[in-house]
Design an enzyme around this catalytic site. Structure first.
Site, PDB file in Angstrom:
ATOM      1  N   ALA A   1      -4.577   0.460  -5.231  1.00  0.00           N
ATOM      2  CA  ALA A   1      -3.752   0.802  -6.183  1.00  0.00           C
ATOM      3  C   ALA A   1      -3.532   0.051  -7.342  1.00  0.00           C
ATOM      4  CB  ALA A   1      -2.586   1.177  -5.341  1.00  0.00           C
TER       5      ALA A   1
ATOM      6  N   GLU B   1       0.266 -10.942  -7.020  1.00  0.00           N
ATOM      7  CA  GLU B   1      -0.256 -10.944  -5.801  1.00  0.00           C
ATOM      8  C   GLU B   1       0.226 -12.019  -4.992  1.00  0.00           C
ATOM      9  OE1 GLU B   1      -1.728 -10.138  -2.516  1.00  0.00           O
ATOM     10  OE2 GLU B   1      -2.024  -8.859  -4.035  1.00  0.00           O
TER      11      GLU B   1
ATOM     12  N   SER C   1      -5.157  -4.233   1.908  1.00  0.00           N
ATOM     13  CA  SER C   1      -5.637  -3.887   3.098  1.00  0.00           C
ATOM     14  C   SER C   1      -7.038  -3.557   3.125  1.00  0.00           C
ATOM     15  CB  SER C   1      -5.105  -2.419   3.194  1.00  0.00           C
ATOM     16  OG  SER C   1      -3.651  -2.390   3.457  1.00  0.00           O
TER      17      SER C   1
ATOM     18  N   GLU D   1     -13.288   5.722   6.185  1.00  0.00           N
ATOM     19  CA  GLU D   1     -14.348   7.016   6.234  1.00  0.00           C
ATOM     20  C   GLU D   1     -14.038   7.623   5.052  1.00  0.00           C
ATOM     21  OE1 GLU D   1     -13.851   7.628  11.037  1.00  0.00           O
ATOM     22  OE2 GLU D   1     -12.406   8.184   9.650  1.00  0.00           O
TER      23      GLU D   1
ATOM     24  N   TYR E   1     -13.660  12.856  -3.612  1.00  0.00           N
ATOM     25  CA  TYR E   1     -12.466  11.708  -4.063  1.00  0.00           C
ATOM     26  C   TYR E   1     -12.568  11.644  -5.483  1.00  0.00           C
ATOM     27  CZ  TYR E   1     -11.448   9.954   0.779  1.00  0.00           C
ATOM     28  OH  TYR E   1     -11.074   9.891   2.199  1.00  0.00           O
TER      29      TYR E   1
ATOM     30  N   TYR F   1      -3.765  17.147   5.919  1.00  0.00           N
ATOM     31  CA  TYR F   1      -5.147  16.756   6.147  1.00  0.00           C
ATOM     32  C   TYR F   1      -5.970  17.734   6.383  1.00  0.00           C
ATOM     33  CZ  TYR F   1      -5.151  11.688   6.758  1.00  0.00           C
ATOM     34  OH  TYR F   1      -5.417  10.439   6.450  1.00  0.00           O
TER      35      TYR F   1
ATOM     36  N   VAL G   1       6.947 -10.832  -5.103  1.00  0.00           N
ATOM     37  CA  VAL G   1       8.174 -10.470  -5.924  1.00  0.00           C
ATOM     38  C   VAL G   1       9.244  -9.681  -4.861  1.00  0.00           C
ATOM     39  CG1 VAL G   1       8.656  -8.321  -7.498  1.00  0.00           C
ATOM     40  CG2 VAL G   1       6.694  -9.754  -7.893  1.00  0.00           C
TER      41      VAL G   1
ATOM     42  N   SER H   1       3.648  -1.458   3.273  1.00  0.00           N
ATOM     43  CA  SER H   1       2.244  -2.006   3.334  1.00  0.00           C
ATOM     44  C   SER H   1       1.764  -1.435   4.776  1.00  0.00           C
ATOM     45  CB  SER H   1       2.349  -3.523   3.395  1.00  0.00           C
ATOM     46  OG  SER H   1       1.137  -3.912   3.581  1.00  0.00           O
TER      47      SER H   1
ATOM     48  N   THR I   1      -5.896   6.872   2.802  1.00  0.00           N
ATOM     49  CA  THR I   1      -7.128   7.355   2.239  1.00  0.00           C
ATOM     50  C   THR I   1      -7.416   6.224   0.954  1.00  0.00           C
ATOM     51  OG1 THR I   1      -6.481   9.127   0.648  1.00  0.00           O
ATOM     52  CG2 THR I   1      -7.474   9.553   3.079  1.00  0.00           C
TER      53      THR I   1
END
Length: 672
Positions: free
Chosen positions: A78, A101, A109, A127, A132, A246, A295, A337, A553
């Site tokens: 992201a 970071e 992930s 998957e 997308y 979904y 942070v 997370s 996803t």
């Protein structure tokens, strides 16, 4: 461009149109499910879910972009995507973008590490599929990992997947390695109606409803639900709303759910395939990344409900510091997370979670909690991180030299695993495993430096708190060798275990929040991408609100980043809603037949009678043994017409029939 507007700087001949565009109101993230599709003078922008080249325009920069800075908290997909959109569409100088970071490496992930001697490890895999839109938009411009310029990551991806179709020949196993029939969904008529009822339900009617509350007990034992829960990692107690989303999002893939033909996979693991080339491009552009920086909190100036970030409270190697934020600077944070606080193990070590009793203590969760204490507009993180046993599962990465395990793998794969082509084609599930264990072998090598004689497998389980069928322990209490032993038992290889153990290295990842995003939720539990009242803050990742997209996803992470960039910069460009396959009559008819065990559904005979032999007959689904010419045969129509006549002849009046149809409609809509 701080001293003049976009029309003066970029195109005086377009000034009248540019000025008009700046005054035009625009919904950055339109909701296709709430709009009626039509053409008219009121449809100034493309339809909400229009995908394609027309939506790939570059917007004009916002005023003063050269002086604005962006701070991105978290270097996952992201955050990396936010930087990409800031540069490409926001026209922000890359040198104005700084990553903060927590780890010593980017990717979040999307990990992939290790070596053949100590063992490779990936906590999970992705998957993927073809629609997308936001994800592929990014990687259509990122230089390829192995091809020379001007080829992109998308170009490489297409070459691999166009030449090597994904499919599975052993999706379900039982009885120590025997292939179980997985050709149909195995749904009764009642269970099919339960799915239709879920599709028809309004999203707001599913607040805090779980899957097991919505469906009957028998539904949870069907092939359909086994495919579903093991492919997407759904538990019975997870959100029925997310399951509904979904179904809408991936309805166009329903007929590939059982044999995995709906999926596409990268050549390598997710870190090497996506994170490495994207981060390399960003660094080449000039972004700054500060590793080992946590942070802990944001300072907000709040007045009359308007919230502006004024500072970031950070902790790094050199201690604590405060980063001041100007009012026109931008802050992007990843809330929560999935992989935080992962506990690791190996051949002889059992993973140990830090503290099961204090949920959400990691920095990503704590930052979200600190924000939620400031305002309800930041949601309720405890709804997702507050029940660790229900959001946990464990994965194990196996680094394998030749052994009887590899011989069995060859028998279950569609190609020789050493060939570089599709192997298992996705996960293979042991349906009679008390852990509900699955494993997969992606294309090999899974890592660029992987030796030719090494194969990397990955296994995980959903019901980890139960004793195994051979190793009588819950999965989290097992060493890597014990997990491998349980897997070998279900493959019928227990008598060859010693040779397999000697040739295999295991690395364990026990993740307390890996399915936290699926926990039952209600409106307001997740913040909007730009939380209500915020002027310079956007939230990204798997724990923010979008109209119709799903979580878990790559696409949803990229979508939230894109919405955040466009919204904070006020760009005149829409983020398209999800792929509109749910409105495609071809997909609807195909999905209906698939759910009906690939048998003709009620009314299909009438459709064949009307459309067979016409231009539109291609929308009609075919059965497994049928050819297009069968659509011209009216036998199905006659059979279904005879059945309807039988219904009408059983002394039912027209009012009786109308009443039955009304009752069915009310049942589907949830009325009693």
């Amino acid at each position: 461009m701080s001293d003049s507007n976009a029309s003066d700087a970029l195109g005086s001949k377009l000034k009248v149109h540019i000025d008009a565009l700046e005054k035009q109101p625009l919904d950055i993230a339109p909701d296709a499910s709430s709009r009626r599709l039509h053409n008219g003078v009121d449809t100034l922008f493309p339809p909400a879910d229009l995908h394609g080249s027309y939506t790939n325009n570059r917007p004009l920069p916002s005023k003063g972009i050269e002086e604005r800075r962006a701070w991105i908290v978290g270097g996952g997909i992201a955050g990396l995507s936010a930087a990409f959109f800031l540069i490409r569409d926001g026209h922000m100088p890359a040198g104005n973008i700084t990553f903060l970071e927590e780890q010593g490496i980017e990717g979040g992930s999307l990990d992939g590490a290790g070596n053949a001697e100590e063992g490779y490890i990936v906590r999970g895999g992705r998957e993927m599929e073809m629609t997308y839109q936001n994800f592929w938009d990014v990687f259509s411009e990122i230089p390829a990992l192995e091809l020379p310029p001007p080829f992109t990551v998308l170009d490489e991806y297409r070459i691999v997947n166009d030449a090597d179709k994904n499919w599975s020949k052993a999706r379900l196993l039982e009885k120590q390695g025997q292939i179980k029939d997985f050709s149909t969904m195995n749904l009764t008529k009642r269970q099919q109606l339960e799915i239709i009822k879920l599709l028809l339900a309004r999203k707001e009617d599913l607040d805090d409803v779980s899957v097991e509350q919505w469906f009957s007990e028998g539904f949870l034992e069907t092939n359909f639900y086994t495919f579903w829960r093991t492919m997407f990692a759904f538990q019975n107690w997870h959100s029925a709303l997310e399951m509904k989303l979904y179904m809408h999002r991936f309805l166009h893939l329903m007929d590939g759910l059982n044999d995995m033909t709906s999926l596409v996979f990268p050549k390598y693991n997710q870190y090497d395939s996506f994170v490495r080339p994207l981060m390399s491009w960003l660094k080449d552009q000039g972004v700054t990344i500060q590793y080992d920086t946590v942070v802990e909190n944001l300072e907000l100036a709040t007045q009359d409900g308007i919230k502006t970030v004024t500072a970031l409270q950070c902790r790094g190697i050199e201690g604590r510091k405060t980063v001041n934020i100007e009012a026109r600077d931008l802050v992007f944070i990843t809330t929560g997370s999935m992989t935080e606080d992962t506990a690791y193990g190996d051949d002889d070590t059992v993973p140990q979670l830090k503290d099961k009793r204090q949920a959400g203590m990691g920095s990503g969760w704590q930052l979200w909690k600190n924000l939620a204490e400031k305002s309800d507009s930041f949601g309720k993180p405890e709804k997702f991180c507050g029940d660790v046993p229900r959001s946990t599962w464990e994965s194990v990465t196996l680094t394998c030299k030749p052994s009887p395990l590899m011989d069995k793998l060859k028998a279950l794969s569609v190609n020789d695993p050493y060939s570089g082509f599709t192997a298992t084609g996705g996960i293979i599930t042991f349906t009679d495993s008390s852990w509900l264990m699955s494993f997969t072998c992606n294309r090999q090598p899974h890592f660029p430096d992987q030796p030719d004689d090494v194969i990397v497998l990955w296994t995980y389980a959903l019901l980890i708190d139960k004793p195994g069928d051979y190793v009588k322990k819950p999965m989290p209490e097992c060493t890597g060798k014990e997990v491998l032993t349980e897997m070998c038992y279900h493959l019928g290889l227990i008598d060859q275990l010693d040779a397999i153990l000697a040739a295999t290295k295991t690395r364990i990842a026990l993740m307390p929040y890996i399915t936290a995003q699926f926990m039952p939720r209600a409106k307001g539990d997740r913040p909007n991408v730009v939380p209500d009242g915020c002027t310079n803050l956007a939230c990204m990742g798997q724990f923010v609100e979008t109209h119709n997209d799903v979580v878990f996803t790559l696409e949803s992470s990229v979508r939230t980043a894109r919405i955040g960039v466009y919204s904070l910069l006020g760009l005149k460009k829409q983020v398209p809603d999800i792929y509109p396959g749910q409105y495609d009559v071809r997909r609807l008819l195909r999905a209906t037949r698939t759910l009906n065990s690939d048998e003709a559904f009620l009314g299909e005979g009438v459709l064949r009678r009307v459309l067979g032999g016409t231009y539109f007959e291609n929308i009609l689904p075919l059965g497994r043994e049928e050819v297009p010419e069968d659509l011209h045969n009216h036998g199905l129509f006659e059979h279904q017409l005879q059945a309807l006549r039988g219904l009408m002849s059983e002394n039912y009046t027209l009012d009786d029939v109308k009443g039955r149809f009304q009752a069915l409609r009310d049942k589907l809509r949830g009325r009693h």
